[in-house]
Design a protein around this motif. Structure first.
Motif, PDB file in Angstrom:
ATOM      1  N   TRP A  77      34.457  42.151  45.733  1.00  0.00           N
ATOM      2  CA  TRP A  77      35.723  41.467  45.685  1.00  0.00           C
ATOM      3  C   TRP A  77      36.669  41.871  46.936  1.00  0.00           C
ATOM      4  CZ3 TRP A  77      36.114  43.885  40.031  1.00  0.00           C
ATOM      5  CH2 TRP A  77      35.420  43.295  39.217  1.00  0.00           C
ATOM      6  N   SER A  81      38.474  39.246  49.393  1.00  0.00           N
ATOM      7  CA  SER A  81      40.117  39.237  49.239  1.00  0.00           C
ATOM      8  C   SER A  81      40.620  39.611  50.794  1.00  0.00           C
ATOM      9  CB  SER A  81      40.353  40.194  48.186  1.00  0.00           C
ATOM     10  OG  SER A  81      39.984  39.783  46.991  1.00  0.00           O
ATOM     11  N   HIS A  95      37.428  31.514  35.396  1.00  0.00           N
ATOM     12  CA  HIS A  95      37.433  32.742  34.483  1.00  0.00           C
ATOM     13  C   HIS A  95      36.385  32.616  33.077  1.00  0.00           C
ATOM     14  CE1 HIS A  95      38.612  35.731  31.410  1.00  0.00           C
ATOM     15  NE2 HIS A  95      39.543  36.208  32.305  1.00  0.00           N
ATOM     16  N   ASP A 101      39.047  38.616  35.400  1.00  0.00           N
ATOM     17  CA  ASP A 101      40.426  39.020  35.401  1.00  0.00           C
ATOM     18  C   ASP A 101      40.274  40.482  36.533  1.00  0.00           C
ATOM     19  OD1 ASP A 101      41.594  38.083  33.405  1.00  0.00           O
ATOM     20  OD2 ASP A 101      40.824  39.188  32.104  1.00  0.00           O
ATOM     21  N   SER A 102      39.151  40.948  36.853  1.00  0.00           N
ATOM     22  CA  SER A 102      39.185  42.116  37.847  1.00  0.00           C
ATOM     23  C   SER A 102      39.257  41.182  39.226  1.00  0.00           C
ATOM     24  CB  SER A 102      38.038  42.769  37.697  1.00  0.00           C
ATOM     25  OG  SER A 102      38.109  43.661  36.386  1.00  0.00           O
ATOM     26  N   ASP A 105      42.736  40.199  40.069  1.00  0.00           N
ATOM     27  CA  ASP A 105      43.656  41.551  40.360  1.00  0.00           C
ATOM     28  C   ASP A 105      43.323  41.836  41.765  1.00  0.00           C
ATOM     29  OD1 ASP A 105      45.291  43.738  39.908  1.00  0.00           O
ATOM     30  OD2 ASP A 105      43.759  44.951  39.163  1.00  0.00           O
ATOM     31  N   CYS A 106      41.949  41.926  42.216  1.00  0.00           N
ATOM     32  CA  CYS A 106      41.763  42.448  43.587  1.00  0.00           C
ATOM     33  C   CYS A 106      42.289  41.410  44.532  1.00  0.00           C
ATOM     34  CB  CYS A 106      40.175  42.609  43.601  1.00  0.00           C
ATOM     35  SG  CYS A 106      39.682  42.886  45.531  1.00  0.00           S
ATOM     36  N   GLN A 108      45.017  39.391  44.121  1.00  0.00           N
ATOM     37  CA  GLN A 108      46.464  39.795  44.255  1.00  0.00           C
ATOM     38  C   GLN A 108      46.753  40.935  45.094  1.00  0.00           C
ATOM     39  OE1 GLN A 108      46.820  39.604  39.954  1.00  0.00           O
ATOM     40  NE2 GLN A 108      47.508  37.407  39.975  1.00  0.00           N
ATOM     41  N   THR A 109      45.966  42.017  44.788  1.00  0.00           N
ATOM     42  CA  THR A 109      46.033  43.147  45.624  1.00  0.00           C
ATOM     43  C   THR A 109      46.364  43.052  47.105  1.00  0.00           C
ATOM     44  OG1 THR A 109      45.122  44.846  44.087  1.00  0.00           O
ATOM     45  CG2 THR A 109      45.219  45.587  46.240  1.00  0.00           C
ATOM     46  N   GLN A 116      44.321  31.083  37.396  1.00  0.00           N
ATOM     47  CA  GLN A 116      43.190  31.290  36.811  1.00  0.00           C
ATOM     48  C   GLN A 116      42.943  30.063  35.706  1.00  0.00           C
ATOM     49  OE1 GLN A 116      41.529  35.019  34.888  1.00  0.00           O
ATOM     50  NE2 GLN A 116      43.808  36.129  35.874  1.00  0.00           N
TER      51      GLN A 116
END
Length: 391
Positions: A77, A81, A95, A101-102, A105-106, A108-109, A116
């Motif tokens: 990921w 990313s 999804h 979800d994870s 999140d990655c 977005q980090t 989604q």
């Protein structure tokens, strides 16, 4: 059998049938105990180079670029990313469970703007919904979890890739295939998949610790043409691409120390998968047959699969709802007493209502072991015991 291997095997008599790590062959276990080697030696470089080539072969790709890096599947990921999505760019996450979800999140980090498309639990996202989303805005990547380990749902990545190529051909198709490589067919080139990310401990039949990411030449060009610096240090392809190219040419190079022994183990497993008595095509057939066998047997005695239909059910794992009136405490500990290790629920919406079984690799392709029959017998026995205890 070597004494060291005998000792290692005798350390546990339990059958490990979680959706990864999985059981590994004796040859892989022994290779993992290879004497310490310099990661800069020519002998090791040759083994590493073979691993790169065989990884490509498993995905039916002629020219995609594998990255074999110490780390878990999660590192994939970060690689996607940080190397392919620049801050502020749009990412569409398809999804089908916990791991989407994870991934979101990655992304977005690292600064991506993430949308989604969420399926019902046990279902998949409609291709028409993906098409509508792609027409609504420009996405740099579309990510799809090929098999979501939390639900055992199998997504049609070929179909998703066809939609992307038709509607938004510049968008990269990213397959989170941690729980599908070597147990589900993936024709990377023919299907137009730009990145396949996986890990060593599932269908690839190797102990955990190796992040495996394979990028198409299209994805590599996107990386090379990015306008901002890569936002990861350890995961940067700017650092790793020269290393992979060097090893594939049987020359050693250094950025960070590779997991030398794990590479030897991975080499042993890849050799069995690509050159062993069971062809790659027959391996996929064996996974389908084992999957049907376990699912049918479980449903006949009262369990119900989490996937909403057979065509979206994974072949390398099974997720089962407990029968009415029963829960994890009735089933999972009893399986453990019979030396069958399964995994509990993971998806937040149904966590206490189901459990998961892995059936990948040697447990499937070596019927002499009797692993599949042992799982089925144990399921029947523990459910009967649980019913008797409640009577």
């Amino acid at each position: 059998m070597d004494d060291r291997l005998t000792i290692a095997r005798s350390a546990t008599s339990r059958l490990l049938v979680i959706p990864g790590p999985i059981e590994v062959t004796d040859e892989v276990l022994y290779a993992n105990a290879h004497p310490s080697m310099s990661h800069m030696s020519l002998d090791f470089a040759s083994v590493f180079g073979d691993c790169i080539r065989m990884t490509r072969n498993i995905l039916y790709s002629k020219d995609a670029q594998p990255f074999l890096i110490a780390g878990s599947g999660t590192l994939g990921w970060d690689q996607v990313s940080s190397n392919l999505v620049e801050p502020g760019e749009n990412a569409l996450v398809v999804h089908t469970g916990y791991f989407a979800d994870s991934f979101a999140d990655c992304l977005q980090t690292y600064g991506a703007k993430v949308d989604q498309l969420k399926a019902d639990v046990g279902g998949v996202v409609k291709e028409s919904d993906i098409e509508a989303a792609l027409k609504s805005k420009k996405y740099k990547v579309v990510t799809v979890t090929h098999v979501d380990t939390s639900t055992a749902v199998l997504s049609n990545i070929k179909g998703v890739a066809e939609v992307v190529q038709r509607v938004s051909p510049d968008t990269l198709v990213i397959a989170d295939a941690v729980c599908s490589v070597a147990s589900e067919e993936i024709h990377m080139d023919a299907w137009g998949i730009d990145v396949v990310m996986t890990a060593s401990q599932k269908g690839l039949g190797t102990p955990p610790g190796l992040s495996i990411v394979v990028a198409s030449q299209k994805a590599i060009k996107v990386f090379e043409n990015r306008s901002t610096p890569v936002t990861s240090y350890y995961g940067s392809w700017k650092k790793w691409l020269p290393i992979m190219k060097a090893y594939e040419s049987n020359a050693a190079a250094y950025f960070a120390t590779p997991p030398v022994n794990l590479i030897y183990a991975y080499h042993a497993s890849l050799s069995q998968i690509t050159q062993g008595a069971v062809s790659l095509e027959d391996r996929f057939k064996a996974h389908k047959e084992a999957s049907r066998q376990i699912k049918k047997a479980a449903e006949e005695i009262g369990f119900r699969g989490v996937p909403l239909s057979e065509d979206v059910a994974a072949n390398g794992m099974t997720a089962l709802y407990f029968p009415d009136g029963f829960g994890a405490s009735d089933i999972v500990p009893r399986l453990l007493k019979k030396d069958v290790v399964v995994a509990g629920g993971l998806h937040a919406d149904i966590k206490a209502k189901y459990f998961r079984i892995g059936h990948m690799g040697v447990s499937v392709v070596d019927p002499k072991r009797g692993d599949i029959n042992k799982v089925i017998s144990a399921l029947k026995e523990v459910l009967a015991e649980a019913k008797a205890a409640k009577a």
